[in-house]
Write a protein that holds these residues in place. Sequence first.
Motif, PDB file in Angstrom:
ATOM      1  N   THR A  32       1.018  -1.670   0.162  1.00  0.00           N
ATOM      2  CA  THR A  32      -0.493   0.171   0.131  1.00  0.00           C
ATOM      3  C   THR A  32       0.929   0.915  -0.156  1.00  0.00           C
ATOM      4  O   THR A  32       0.547   2.165  -0.712  1.00  0.00           O
ATOM      5  CB  THR A  32      -0.853  -0.076   1.114  1.00  0.00           C
ATOM      6  OG1 THR A  32      -1.726  -1.173   1.093  1.00  0.00           O
ATOM      7  CG2 THR A  32      -1.841   1.308   1.079  1.00  0.00           C
ATOM      8  N   ASN A  33       1.326   0.940   1.054  1.00  0.00           N
ATOM      9  CA  ASN A  33       2.814   2.802   1.159  1.00  0.00           C
ATOM     10  C   ASN A  33       3.578   2.861  -0.602  1.00  0.00           C
ATOM     11  O   ASN A  33       3.277   3.912  -1.211  1.00  0.00           O
ATOM     12  CB  ASN A  33       4.151   1.963   2.015  1.00  0.00           C
ATOM     13  CG  ASN A  33       4.210   3.228   2.398  1.00  0.00           C
ATOM     14  OD1 ASN A  33       4.870   4.254   1.838  1.00  0.00           O
ATOM     15  ND2 ASN A  33       5.067   3.359   3.844  1.00  0.00           N
ATOM     16  N   LEU A  34       4.119   1.444  -0.868  1.00  0.00           N
ATOM     17  CA  LEU A  34       4.541   1.269  -2.561  1.00  0.00           C
ATOM     18  C   LEU A  34       3.417   1.849  -3.339  1.00  0.00           C
ATOM     19  O   LEU A  34       4.221   3.285  -4.766  1.00  0.00           O
ATOM     20  CB  LEU A  34       5.523   0.398  -2.162  1.00  0.00           C
ATOM     21  CG  LEU A  34       6.863  -0.400  -1.544  1.00  0.00           C
ATOM     22  CD1 LEU A  34       6.625  -1.654  -1.897  1.00  0.00           C
ATOM     23  CD2 LEU A  34       7.971   0.465  -1.932  1.00  0.00           C
ATOM     24  N   GLY A 223      -5.173   3.652   7.908  1.00  0.00           N
ATOM     25  CA  GLY A 223      -4.451   2.289   8.116  1.00  0.00           C
ATOM     26  C   GLY A 223      -4.360   1.005   7.703  1.00  0.00           C
ATOM     27  O   GLY A 223      -5.502   0.914   7.173  1.00  0.00           O
ATOM     28  N   GLU A 224      -3.743   0.188   7.696  1.00  0.00           N
ATOM     29  CA  GLU A 224      -3.845  -1.513   7.743  1.00  0.00           C
ATOM     30  C   GLU A 224      -2.916  -2.173   8.039  1.00  0.00           C
ATOM     31  O   GLU A 224      -1.880  -1.608   9.128  1.00  0.00           O
ATOM     32  CB  GLU A 224      -3.620  -1.773   6.143  1.00  0.00           C
ATOM     33  CG  GLU A 224      -1.382  -1.497   6.175  1.00  0.00           C
ATOM     34  CD  GLU A 224      -1.675  -1.584   4.807  1.00  0.00           C
ATOM     35  OE1 GLU A 224      -1.352  -2.764   4.435  1.00  0.00           O
ATOM     36  OE2 GLU A 224      -0.250  -0.999   4.086  1.00  0.00           O
ATOM     37  N   LYS A 225      -3.035  -3.945   8.683  1.00  0.00           N
ATOM     38  CA  LYS A 225      -2.242  -4.368   9.377  1.00  0.00           C
ATOM     39  C   LYS A 225      -2.089  -5.138   8.684  1.00  0.00           C
ATOM     40  O   LYS A 225      -1.906  -5.795   7.303  1.00  0.00           O
ATOM     41  CB  LYS A 225      -3.780  -5.416  10.331  1.00  0.00           C
ATOM     42  CG  LYS A 225      -3.204  -6.631  10.259  1.00  0.00           C
ATOM     43  CD  LYS A 225      -3.859  -7.818  10.961  1.00  0.00           C
ATOM     44  CE  LYS A 225      -3.348  -8.769  11.525  1.00  0.00           C
ATOM     45  NZ  LYS A 225      -4.752 -10.217  11.955  1.00  0.00           N
ATOM     46  N   VAL A 226      -0.563  -4.975   8.339  1.00  0.00           N
ATOM     47  CA  VAL A 226       0.385  -5.639   7.739  1.00  0.00           C
ATOM     48  C   VAL A 226       0.723  -6.873   8.113  1.00  0.00           C
ATOM     49  O   VAL A 226       1.408  -8.167   7.550  1.00  0.00           O
ATOM     50  CB  VAL A 226       1.691  -4.600   8.036  1.00  0.00           C
ATOM     51  CG1 VAL A 226       1.875  -3.665   6.863  1.00  0.00           C
ATOM     52  CG2 VAL A 226       2.974  -4.023   9.084  1.00  0.00           C
ATOM     53  N   ASN A 227       0.951  -7.270  10.171  1.00  0.00           N
ATOM     54  CA  ASN A 227       1.521  -8.729   9.794  1.00  0.00           C
ATOM     55  C   ASN A 227       0.431  -8.941  11.612  1.00  0.00           C
ATOM     56  O   ASN A 227      -0.449  -7.789  11.786  1.00  0.00           O
ATOM     57  CB  ASN A 227       3.033  -9.074  10.059  1.00  0.00           C
ATOM     58  CG  ASN A 227       3.032  -8.232  11.681  1.00  0.00           C
ATOM     59  OD1 ASN A 227       3.300  -7.656  12.215  1.00  0.00           O
ATOM     60  ND2 ASN A 227       4.620  -7.414  10.340  1.00  0.00           N
ATOM     61  N   ASP A 228       0.697  -9.552  12.310  1.00  0.00           N
ATOM     62  CA  ASP A 228       0.287 -10.245  13.691  1.00  0.00           C
ATOM     63  C   ASP A 228       0.128  -9.399  14.610  1.00  0.00           C
ATOM     64  O   ASP A 228      -0.751  -9.127  15.268  1.00  0.00           O
ATOM     65  CB  ASP A 228       0.147 -11.780  14.613  1.00  0.00           C
ATOM     66  CG  ASP A 228      -0.398 -12.472  13.270  1.00  0.00           C
ATOM     67  OD1 ASP A 228      -1.561 -12.410  12.202  1.00  0.00           O
ATOM     68  OD2 ASP A 228      -0.080 -13.710  13.013  1.00  0.00           O
ATOM     69  N   ASP A 229       1.552  -8.605  14.480  1.00  0.00           N
ATOM     70  CA  ASP A 229       1.802  -8.196  15.349  1.00  0.00           C
ATOM     71  C   ASP A 229       2.357  -6.353  15.173  1.00  0.00           C
ATOM     72  O   ASP A 229       2.175  -5.696  15.799  1.00  0.00           O
ATOM     73  CB  ASP A 229       4.095  -8.321  15.622  1.00  0.00           C
ATOM     74  CG  ASP A 229       3.966  -9.131  15.954  1.00  0.00           C
ATOM     75  OD1 ASP A 229       3.262  -9.660  16.981  1.00  0.00           O
ATOM     76  OD2 ASP A 229       4.852  -9.955  15.965  1.00  0.00           O
ATOM     77  N   HIS A 234      -0.873   5.209   7.631  1.00  0.00           N
ATOM     78  CA  HIS A 234      -0.237   5.437   7.052  1.00  0.00           C
ATOM     79  C   HIS A 234      -1.252   7.429   6.654  1.00  0.00           C
ATOM     80  O   HIS A 234      -0.327   8.079   6.043  1.00  0.00           O
ATOM     81  CB  HIS A 234      -1.293   5.103   5.307  1.00  0.00           C
ATOM     82  CG  HIS A 234      -0.388   3.588   4.915  1.00  0.00           C
ATOM     83  ND1 HIS A 234       0.243   3.165   5.101  1.00  0.00           N
ATOM     84  CD2 HIS A 234      -1.011   2.608   5.238  1.00  0.00           C
ATOM     85  CE1 HIS A 234       0.433   2.625   5.088  1.00  0.00           C
ATOM     86  NE2 HIS A 234      -0.365   1.307   4.744  1.00  0.00           N
ATOM     87  N   ILE A 235      -2.078   7.817   7.130  1.00  0.00           N
ATOM     88  CA  ILE A 235      -3.079   8.491   6.593  1.00  0.00           C
ATOM     89  C   ILE A 235      -3.718   9.269   8.504  1.00  0.00           C
ATOM     90  O   ILE A 235      -4.681   8.698   8.617  1.00  0.00           O
ATOM     91  CB  ILE A 235      -3.682   8.839   5.698  1.00  0.00           C
ATOM     92  CG1 ILE A 235      -2.836   8.594   4.426  1.00  0.00           C
ATOM     93  CG2 ILE A 235      -4.603  10.064   5.655  1.00  0.00           C
ATOM     94  CD1 ILE A 235      -1.826   9.781   3.805  1.00  0.00           C
TER      95      ILE A 235
END
Length: 294
Positions: A32-34, A223-229, A234-235
């Motif tokens: 998403t960021n990229l 925002g986004e969940k990128v892994n379990d941790d 993002h904004i």
Amino acid sequence: MLNFKPLNLEDKITFDKYLKPYTFSTCEYSFTNLFIWRKGLDVQYCIINDVLIIKKMDFHGYYHFMQPIGYRKENLKEIIEVLMSYQKEHEMNYLFKDAETSFVHDVKEIFGDKFIIEEDRDNSDYIYDSSKLSSLSGKKLHGKKNHYNNFIKNNTYHTELINEQNIEDCLKAACEWCKQNDCKGYLKYELKAIQELLTNSNKLDFIGMAVYVNDILSAFTIGEKVNDDMAIIHIEKASANINGLYAFVNKTFVETCFSDIPFINREQDLGKEGLRKAKLSYYPVKLEPKYSIY
């Protein structure tokens, strides 16, 4: 020969194949960021020996590689040597930027002191305890809790998850806020990133929240969940003249959408004094470093 091509939305499947197996510590390795910065930072990629190579520009106009994705220690030396040849041929100032700590260790193990490696403080990510952000508990965050309480006591408001019905409101608000702040440079890039996110909301892995005050859209965050941790914010945009609104957005979004995630990454401050002060005021548990290598 390395043949780079511009990143497009259709490349998500390819990037997910390389990015998803790894637990990255920084915001840079989110598709998403990229994607949302692909035009502002001229994000390009190629694949060599089943390793994903990403090339992009920083906000000062200098090109660099991100750390290779999917490399093995036994092929890292060969990959870096190929990238060094490309760097020399194209007169790139840096070999790598956005490099994480584990990659730096691998480079040192293979190449020793051949490279200059510097921590890039302006790009360190701010990592927070999710439970602290959602509760605002403790003496250090007492001021933030007061701002939050002030907002909920003195305003008529409601929240909505971002959806097809309120995306247009968010787009209009983003444009208006950018205009109010002399929309150029980084702010112009950021506006383009917001527009990319919202217009492709059904194809990207994020969740967002909008806040209406007196039925007027006054804030939104993505925002986004990128892994379990870890989840990444993002904004985050809010009307500056509504007291406590930022504290409300920050707390409520984490509480509503990421309460099961231990850590929240609120990205870097880019060396901007006001942004650094604001991020430090929430007392991060750590600053996740990124490194420049040349």
